[in-house]
Design a protein around this motif. Structure first.
Motif, mmCIF file in Angstrom:
data_model
loop_
_atom_site.group_PDB
_atom_site.id
_atom_site.type_symbol
_atom_site.label_atom_id
_atom_site.label_comp_id
_atom_site.label_asym_id
_atom_site.label_seq_id
_atom_site.Cartn_x
_atom_site.Cartn_y
_atom_site.Cartn_z
ATOM 1 N N ILE A 11 0.860 -1.183 0.000
ATOM 2 C CA ILE A 11 0.000 0.000 0.000
ATOM 3 C C ILE A 11 0.897 1.234 0.000
ATOM 4 O O ILE A 11 1.752 1.396 0.874
ATOM 5 N N LEU A 12 0.709 2.110 -0.999
ATOM 6 C CA LEU A 12 1.439 3.368 -1.086
ATOM 7 C C LEU A 12 0.461 4.487 -0.754
ATOM 8 O O LEU A 12 -0.489 4.743 -1.500
ATOM 9 N N THR A 13 0.694 5.133 0.381
ATOM 10 C CA THR A 13 -0.234 6.157 0.839
ATOM 11 C C THR A 13 0.516 7.472 1.030
ATOM 12 O O THR A 13 1.718 7.563 0.807
ATOM 13 N N GLY A 14 -0.187 8.500 1.436
ATOM 14 C CA GLY A 14 0.389 9.830 1.602
ATOM 15 C C GLY A 14 -0.663 10.871 1.294
ATOM 16 O O GLY A 14 -1.571 10.646 0.493
ATOM 17 N N PHE A 15 -0.547 12.038 1.908
ATOM 18 C CA PHE A 15 -1.577 13.059 1.773
ATOM 19 C C PHE A 15 -1.570 13.663 0.377
ATOM 20 O O PHE A 15 -0.652 13.446 -0.425
ATOM 21 N N LEU A 16 -2.601 14.414 0.086
ATOM 22 C CA LEU A 16 -2.785 15.050 -1.213
ATOM 23 C C LEU A 16 -1.542 15.848 -1.613
ATOM 24 O O LEU A 16 -1.089 16.723 -0.879
ATOM 25 N N GLY A 17 -0.983 15.527 -2.781
ATOM 26 C CA GLY A 17 0.146 16.282 -3.298
ATOM 27 C C GLY A 17 1.504 15.883 -2.765
ATOM 28 O O GLY A 17 2.503 16.545 -3.069
ATOM 29 N N VAL A 130 4.235 8.369 1.774
ATOM 30 C CA VAL A 130 5.019 9.475 1.226
ATOM 31 C C VAL A 130 4.692 10.726 2.033
ATOM 32 O O VAL A 130 3.522 11.107 2.167
ATOM 33 N N VAL A 131 5.722 11.371 2.577
ATOM 34 C CA VAL A 131 5.552 12.532 3.450
ATOM 35 C C VAL A 131 6.191 13.742 2.776
ATOM 36 O O VAL A 131 7.387 13.732 2.463
ATOM 37 N N ASP A 132 5.408 14.786 2.572
ATOM 38 C CA ASP A 132 5.862 16.012 1.915
ATOM 39 C C ASP A 132 6.794 16.778 2.855
ATOM 40 O O ASP A 132 6.366 17.355 3.845
ATOM 41 N N GLY A 133 8.098 16.792 2.527
ATOM 42 C CA GLY A 133 9.063 17.453 3.396
ATOM 43 C C GLY A 133 8.844 18.944 3.510
ATOM 44 O O GLY A 133 9.297 19.572 4.469
ATOM 45 N N GLU A 134 8.164 19.547 2.561
ATOM 46 C CA GLU A 134 7.936 20.987 2.567
ATOM 47 C C GLU A 134 6.638 21.364 3.270
ATOM 48 O O GLU A 134 6.577 22.397 3.943
ATOM 49 N N ALA A 135 5.595 20.548 3.134
ATOM 50 C CA ALA A 135 4.260 20.956 3.592
ATOM 51 C C ALA A 135 3.686 20.112 4.719
ATOM 52 O O ALA A 135 2.686 20.500 5.335
ATOM 53 N N ALA A 136 4.255 18.942 5.010
ATOM 54 C CA ALA A 136 3.601 17.997 5.928
ATOM 55 C C ALA A 136 3.463 18.537 7.342
ATOM 56 O O ALA A 136 2.483 18.228 8.033
ATOM 57 N N ALA A 167 15.260 23.944 8.403
ATOM 58 C CA ALA A 167 14.604 23.996 9.716
ATOM 59 C C ALA A 167 13.266 23.282 9.686
ATOM 60 O O ALA A 167 12.882 22.607 10.660
ATOM 61 N N ALA A 168 12.553 23.408 8.565
ATOM 62 C CA ALA A 168 11.254 22.745 8.444
ATOM 63 C C ALA A 168 11.429 21.231 8.411
ATOM 64 O O ALA A 168 10.642 20.488 9.019
ATOM 65 N N VAL A 169 12.460 20.751 7.718
ATOM 66 C CA VAL A 169 12.697 19.312 7.650
ATOM 67 C C VAL A 169 13.089 18.772 9.024
ATOM 68 O O VAL A 169 12.626 17.701 9.442
ATOM 69 N N ALA A 170 13.926 19.519 9.752
ATOM 70 C CA ALA A 170 14.330 19.079 11.092
ATOM 71 C C ALA A 170 13.123 18.989 12.022
ATOM 72 O O ALA A 170 12.976 18.024 12.786
ATOM 73 N N ALA A 171 12.239 19.984 11.959
ATOM 74 C CA ALA A 171 11.039 19.966 12.798
ATOM 75 C C ALA A 171 10.112 18.832 12.400
ATOM 76 O O ALA A 171 9.499 18.175 13.257
ATOM 77 N N LEU A 172 10.005 18.570 11.105
ATOM 78 C CA LEU A 172 9.160 17.481 10.637
ATOM 79 C C LEU A 172 9.699 16.141 11.120
ATOM 80 O O LEU A 172 8.935 15.286 11.577
ATOM 81 N N ARG A 173 11.008 15.933 11.012
ATOM 82 C CA ARG A 173 11.589 14.667 11.455
ATOM 83 C C ARG A 173 11.349 14.435 12.942
ATOM 84 O O ARG A 173 11.081 13.309 13.375
ATOM 85 N N ALA A 174 11.418 15.490 13.724
ATOM 86 C CA ALA A 174 11.141 15.355 15.153
ATOM 87 C C ALA A 174 9.688 14.945 15.393
ATOM 88 O O ALA A 174 9.395 14.112 16.254
ATOM 89 N N ALA A 271 0.080 21.096 -5.228
ATOM 90 C CA ALA A 271 0.590 19.972 -4.447
ATOM 91 C C ALA A 271 1.380 20.525 -3.273
ATOM 92 O O ALA A 271 2.454 21.094 -3.457
ATOM 93 N N GLY A 272 0.830 20.363 -2.079
ATOM 94 C CA GLY A 272 1.500 20.916 -0.909
ATOM 95 C C GLY A 272 1.589 22.428 -1.013
ATOM 96 O O GLY A 272 0.588 23.121 -1.215
ATOM 97 N N ALA A 273 2.811 22.960 -0.923
ATOM 98 C CA ALA A 273 3.011 24.408 -0.975
ATOM 99 C C ALA A 273 3.220 24.913 -2.391
ATOM 100 O O ALA A 273 3.448 26.107 -2.595
ATOM 101 N N ARG A 274 3.124 24.051 -3.389
ATOM 102 C CA ARG A 274 3.456 24.415 -4.764
ATOM 103 C C ARG A 274 2.221 24.492 -5.653
ATOM 104 O O ARG A 274 1.362 23.614 -5.609
ATOM 105 N N THR A 275 2.157 25.554 -6.461
ATOM 106 C CA THR A 275 1.103 25.708 -7.466
ATOM 107 C C THR A 275 1.780 25.998 -8.797
ATOM 108 O O THR A 275 2.657 26.867 -8.869
#
Length: 315
Positions: A11-17, A130-136, A167-174, A271-275
């Motif tokens: 199963i391949l899952t992940g939020f929109l975009g 799949v986790v969006d490193g920019e928007a998750a 900084a966003a990626v570090a916070a997301l990983r935590a 998709a996430g923060a991108r248009t």
């Protein structure tokens, strides 16, 4: 008669975009010597995802028209479909790309409750999110579905790390370590070696912890999927202005646009923060046609259709 050996099922899952279709295309385009059956659970009435997947020797079965609360008719739509693909095409592996608001725990729970004859063609090999490193990180604060997808996965595939702030990626990983400390976190560069490693990792069988009782993570009626199609050309700038005006309410958008005065088929995506609205190859012998799916919170379908119709122009 030879007994059918169960086929691994991922199963391949992940939020929109988040980038699920991009991951599938990398997998299918790679020379890996395996026949992969891909099942796509579309959310809107117009099938966009299945047309974005590059079928390279694989078997793509589209499951179109899933309702917005992502409830799947397990017996008729999914498991019968998988069984049919396994018997007909004898793939080496089956991958299900869920909708962006799907709850994998529901799918797994339904699978485990199936009668043996329906469960026999496949065996669950794992759940990859799949986790969006920019928007998750922002999405986790707004949508319970994101948390539910992350918590049930045995592997977390971090996407868009090339555009995300450190900084966003570090916070997301935590945050991921809090939500699912046992899940492996991985990412793969867009190189030949990276893609080879991605395919091996994605299709590997992983020991899975039992999934608890499945509970819908989102409130019924909160999200709306709006489908729009027209044969008349549109003006790109007014369409993009409308998309931007929806702001944070618009969680995902994708589709093809026939632009007035432009012979190329354009692709629109949120998709996430991108248009983006990107021109593609010419329509050639294909009849130009706009087909869009928009997914968001409290979208007014009638109003959106009126406003998109107002973007029409002479070709």
């Amino acid at each position: 008669m030879t007994e059918l050996v169960p086929v691994p099922f991922t199963i391949l899952t992940g939020f929109l975009g988040a980038g699920k279709t991009t991951i599938l295309n990398r997998m299918l385009a790679a020379p890996q010597g395996r026949r992969i059956a891909v099942l796509v659970n579309e959310l809107g009435r117009i099938a966009i995802d299945s047309r974005l997947i590059l079928s390279r020797g694989g078997d793509v079965l589209e499951l179109a028209g899933g309702c917005v609360c992502c409830k799947i008719d397990v017996k008729n739509d999914l498991w019968d479909g998988i069984g049919d693909v396994v018997r007909r095409s004898r793939p080496d592996h089956v991958v299900l790309e869920t909708t962006g608001i799907a709850e994998p725990a529901v799918i797994v729970s339904d699978f485990e409750r199936l009668p043996e004859e329906l469960r026999a063609p496949v065996e669950l090999a794992g759940i990859v999110c799949v986790v969006d490193g920019e928007a998750a990180l922002v999405q986790l604060g707004r949508r319970d579905e994101v948390r539910a997808q992350i918590e049930v996965a045995d592997r977390l595939l971090l996407s868009k790390l090339d555009v995300a702030a450190p900084a966003a990626v570090a916070a997301l990983r935590a945050r991921l370590a809090e939500l699912n400390p046992d899940a492996e976190r991985a990412s793969f560069p867009n190189t030949e070696d990276g893609t080879h490693a991605l395919v091996h990792w994605l299709l590997a069988r992983r020991a899975r912890q039992p999934v608890g009782p499945a509970v819908h993570a989102h409130r019924d009626g909160q999200l709306v999927a709006v489908s729009f199609a027209t044969d008349e050309p549109l003006l790109g700038e007014p369409v993009m202005a409308l998309i931007r005006a929806l702001g944070d309410r618009l969680l995902r958008a994708k589709g093809f646009l026939a632009l007035a005065g432009d012979p190329r088929r354009a692709f629109l995506e949120v998709a996430g923060a991108r248009t983006s609205l990107v021109p593609g190859p010419p329509w050639a012998d294909e009849h130009p046609r706009t087909e869009l799916v928009l997914i968001g919170e409290a979208l007014d379908e009638a109003a959106l259709r009126r406003q998109l119709w107002a973007c029409r122009a002479a070709g």
